[in-house]
Design a protein around this motif. Structure first.
Motif, PDB file in Angstrom:
ATOM      1  N   LEU A 153      -7.818 102.951  91.320  1.00  0.00           N
ATOM      2  CA  LEU A 153      -9.049 102.411  91.868  1.00  0.00           C
ATOM      3  C   LEU A 153      -9.295 101.002  91.336  1.00  0.00           C
ATOM      4  O   LEU A 153      -9.129 100.736  90.152  1.00  0.00           O
ATOM      5  N   GLY A 154      -9.685 100.099  92.228  1.00  0.00           N
ATOM      6  CA  GLY A 154      -9.907  98.712  91.864  1.00  0.00           C
ATOM      7  C   GLY A 154      -8.695  97.827  92.055  1.00  0.00           C
ATOM      8  O   GLY A 154      -8.826  96.600  92.049  1.00  0.00           O
ATOM      9  N   ASP A 155      -7.511  98.426  92.216  1.00  0.00           N
ATOM     10  CA  ASP A 155      -6.308  97.628  92.476  1.00  0.00           C
ATOM     11  C   ASP A 155      -6.377  96.994  93.861  1.00  0.00           C
ATOM     12  O   ASP A 155      -6.971  97.558  94.792  1.00  0.00           O
ATOM     13  N   GLN A 156      -5.761  95.820  93.993  1.00  0.00           N
ATOM     14  CA  GLN A 156      -5.569  95.262  95.324  1.00  0.00           C
ATOM     15  C   GLN A 156      -4.393  95.982  95.963  1.00  0.00           C
ATOM     16  O   GLN A 156      -3.308  96.054  95.395  1.00  0.00           O
ATOM     17  N   VAL A 157      -4.606  96.518  97.156  1.00  0.00           N
ATOM     18  CA  VAL A 157      -3.550  97.288  97.799  1.00  0.00           C
ATOM     19  C   VAL A 157      -2.478  96.340  98.341  1.00  0.00           C
ATOM     20  O   VAL A 157      -2.772  95.193  98.682  1.00  0.00           O
ATOM     21  N   PRO A 158      -1.244  96.795  98.428  1.00  0.00           N
ATOM     22  CA  PRO A 158      -0.181  95.919  98.922  1.00  0.00           C
ATOM     23  C   PRO A 158      -0.256  95.715 100.434  1.00  0.00           C
ATOM     24  O   PRO A 158      -0.640  96.610 101.186  1.00  0.00           O
ATOM     25  N   ASP A 159       0.108  94.516 100.848  1.00  0.00           N
ATOM     26  CA  ASP A 159       0.251  94.207 102.262  1.00  0.00           C
ATOM     27  C   ASP A 159       1.574  94.799 102.744  1.00  0.00           C
ATOM     28  O   ASP A 159       2.477  95.097 101.955  1.00  0.00           O
ATOM     29  N   PHE A 160       1.698  94.975 104.057  1.00  0.00           N
ATOM     30  CA  PHE A 160       2.966  95.449 104.613  1.00  0.00           C
ATOM     31  C   PHE A 160       3.014  95.091 106.092  1.00  0.00           C
ATOM     32  O   PHE A 160       1.996  94.787 106.718  1.00  0.00           O
ATOM     33  N   GLN A 161       4.231  95.119 106.624  1.00  0.00           N
ATOM     34  CA  GLN A 161       4.451  94.987 108.061  1.00  0.00           C
ATOM     35  C   GLN A 161       5.179  96.242 108.516  1.00  0.00           C
ATOM     36  O   GLN A 161       6.194  96.629 107.906  1.00  0.00           O
ATOM     37  N   GLN A 162       4.669  96.873 109.571  1.00  0.00           N
ATOM     38  CA  GLN A 162       5.279  98.119 110.015  1.00  0.00           C
ATOM     39  C   GLN A 162       4.956  98.331 111.493  1.00  0.00           C
ATOM     40  O   GLN A 162       3.934  97.835 111.994  1.00  0.00           O
ATOM     41  N   SER A 163       5.838  99.028 112.196  1.00  0.00           N
ATOM     42  CA  SER A 163       5.595  99.344 113.597  1.00  0.00           C
ATOM     43  C   SER A 163       4.583 100.476 113.710  1.00  0.00           C
ATOM     44  O   SER A 163       4.371 101.250 112.761  1.00  0.00           O
ATOM     45  N   SER A 164       3.931 100.553 114.878  1.00  0.00           N
ATOM     46  CA  SER A 164       2.919 101.578 115.091  1.00  0.00           C
ATOM     47  C   SER A 164       2.801 101.880 116.577  1.00  0.00           C
ATOM     48  O   SER A 164       3.434 101.221 117.419  1.00  0.00           O
ATOM     49  N   THR A 165       1.951 102.821 116.895  1.00  0.00           N
ATOM     50  CA  THR A 165       1.698 103.163 118.291  1.00  0.00           C
ATOM     51  C   THR A 165       0.956 102.057 119.029  1.00  0.00           C
ATOM     52  O   THR A 165       0.845 102.100 120.255  1.00  0.00           O
ATOM     53  N   GLN A 166       0.421 101.086 118.311  1.00  0.00           N
ATOM     54  CA  GLN A 166      -0.243  99.935 118.934  1.00  0.00           C
ATOM     55  C   GLN A 166       0.504  98.630 118.658  1.00  0.00           C
ATOM     56  O   GLN A 166      -0.090  97.557 118.606  1.00  0.00           O
ATOM     57  N   GLY A 167       1.822  98.732 118.468  1.00  0.00           N
ATOM     58  CA  GLY A 167       2.641  97.553 118.233  1.00  0.00           C
ATOM     59  C   GLY A 167       2.847  97.290 116.744  1.00  0.00           C
ATOM     60  O   GLY A 167       2.384  98.047 115.885  1.00  0.00           O
ATOM     61  N   ASP A 168       3.555  96.212 116.434  1.00  0.00           N
ATOM     62  CA  ASP A 168       3.809  95.857 115.042  1.00  0.00           C
ATOM     63  C   ASP A 168       2.503  95.452 114.358  1.00  0.00           C
ATOM     64  O   ASP A 168       1.690  94.714 114.929  1.00  0.00           O
ATOM     65  N   ILE A 169       2.325  95.926 113.140  1.00  0.00           N
ATOM     66  CA  ILE A 169       1.093  95.662 112.406  1.00  0.00           C
ATOM     67  C   ILE A 169       1.418  94.956 111.094  1.00  0.00           C
ATOM     68  O   ILE A 169       2.274  95.416 110.322  1.00  0.00           O
ATOM     69  N   LYS A 177      -9.634  94.056 100.150  1.00  0.00           N
ATOM     70  CA  LYS A 177      -8.350  94.766 100.016  1.00  0.00           C
ATOM     71  C   LYS A 177      -8.242  95.495  98.677  1.00  0.00           C
ATOM     72  O   LYS A 177      -7.137  95.734  98.168  1.00  0.00           O
ATOM     73  N   LYS A 178      -9.387  95.876  98.117  1.00  0.00           N
ATOM     74  CA  LYS A 178      -9.413  96.656  96.884  1.00  0.00           C
ATOM     75  C   LYS A 178      -9.491  98.146  97.216  1.00  0.00           C
ATOM     76  O   LYS A 178     -10.226  98.559  98.115  1.00  0.00           O
ATOM     77  N   LEU A 179      -8.752  98.942  96.455  1.00  0.00           N
ATOM     78  CA  LEU A 179      -8.773 100.386  96.645  1.00  0.00           C
ATOM     79  C   LEU A 179     -10.042 100.960  96.032  1.00  0.00           C
ATOM     80  O   LEU A 179     -10.310 100.779  94.842  1.00  0.00           O
ATOM     81  N   ARG A 180     -10.836 101.651  96.837  1.00  0.00           N
ATOM     82  CA  ARG A 180     -12.113 102.171  96.371  1.00  0.00           C
ATOM     83  C   ARG A 180     -12.138 103.688  96.231  1.00  0.00           C
ATOM     84  O   ARG A 180     -12.987 104.237  95.533  1.00  0.00           O
ATOM     85  N   LEU A 181     -11.252 104.393  96.927  1.00  0.00           N
ATOM     86  CA  LEU A 181     -11.184 105.849  96.808  1.00  0.00           C
ATOM     87  C   LEU A 181      -9.805 106.326  97.202  1.00  0.00           C
ATOM     88  O   LEU A 181      -9.178 105.767  98.112  1.00  0.00           O
ATOM     89  N   THR A 182      -9.326 107.355  96.519  1.00  0.00           N
ATOM     90  CA  THR A 182      -8.158 108.108  96.972  1.00  0.00           C
ATOM     91  C   THR A 182      -8.488 109.592  96.891  1.00  0.00           C
ATOM     92  O   THR A 182      -9.135 110.045  95.947  1.00  0.00           O
ATOM     93  N   ILE A 183      -8.061 110.332  97.888  1.00  0.00           N
ATOM     94  CA  ILE A 183      -8.121 111.794  97.859  1.00  0.00           C
ATOM     95  C   ILE A 183      -6.774 112.293  98.368  1.00  0.00           C
ATOM     96  O   ILE A 183      -6.269 111.805  99.386  1.00  0.00           O
ATOM     97  N   THR A 184      -6.205 113.267  97.678  1.00  0.00           N
ATOM     98  CA  THR A 184      -4.947 113.866  98.111  1.00  0.00           C
ATOM     99  C   THR A 184      -5.163 115.355  98.335  1.00  0.00           C
ATOM    100  O   THR A 184      -5.630 116.063  97.442  1.00  0.00           O
TER     101      THR A 184
END
Length: 212
Positions: free
Chosen positions: A5-21, A131-138
């Motif tokens: 929590l509080g970390d800046q999340v990493p950027d990424f490029q990836q394909s998706s159902t709505q095109g490349d993101i 782009k800071k992580l504020r919550l994770t639930i698994t």
């Protein structure tokens, strides 16, 4: 190392159902819910994806974008989307990332080897506009996620950011809030909380929800 929590999340490029993101560009200045799925055509996840689509107006009110992830490819996702729309009665209005190379899964720590060393666990990440992580639930694979709870958490986080309050146990929108302990000056308290507050204990001060 896993994201905390509080970390800046990493950027990424990836394909998706709505095109490349490109994630940062796609997110813009919105809050983001990124939620992962072990694979396509899984029954619990099918119900979740439909439920999130039906909540779009609630997410829009909170400046939240939603994006799902599964390790299968876009073609598989498109077939699954048809099943989701048929069985859940909702048009899928957000992208599903195709993470066949596990790039995003590895970046965000979605692979838990003791649960399954190839498939993503069912995680939720709430990410703020900075782009800071504020919550994770698994969640385990057998338990469907509670998106009403996720909306509740977003309401709480946005309240804290805007008004320097925290939310007590089982808080719902409209309930009284807790004044954060760092605020001590009586004049500041009077200015920030014109509705007043009740001092239950010096460290426990309740005030009506400021934005209501």
């Amino acid at each position: 190392m896993s994201l905390q929590l509080g970390d800046q999340v990493p950027d990424f490029q990836q394909s998706s159902t709505q095109g490349d993101i490109s994630f940062y560009d796609w997110a813009g200045d919105s809050w983001v819910i990124l939620f992962s799925h072990p694979a396509d055509y899984t029954p619990v996840c099918t119900t979740e994806l439909g439920a999130v689509a039906k909540l779009k107006s609630e997410f829009d009110k909170r400046n939240v974008k939603t994006i799902a992830l599964s390790v299968d490819d876009v073609e598989s996702h498109m077939g699954w989307t048809k099943d989701i729309e048929e069985t859940q009665g909702a048009t899928l209005n957000y992208p599903i990332l195709a993470d066949g190379d596990r790039k995003v899964s590895d970046l965000y720590g979605m692979i838990h080897p003791n649960a399954n060393n190839t498939l993503t666990v069912r995680s939720v990440f709430i990410i703020d506009p900075q782009k800071k992580l504020r919550l994770t639930i698994t969640y385990p694979a057998s338990t469907g996620r509670n998106f009403d709870e996720i909306l509740r958490v977003i309401d709480s986080l946005q309240l804290t950011d805007g008004y320097q309050v925290a939310t007590p146990v089982n808080w719902q929108d409209g309930d009284d809030c807790v004044i954060v302990p760092s605020l001590k000056d009586p004049e500041v308290l009077k200015e920030k909380f014109p509705k007043g507050y009740k001092e239950v204990k010096p460290y426990l001060r309740m005030t009506p929800q400021p934005n209501k």
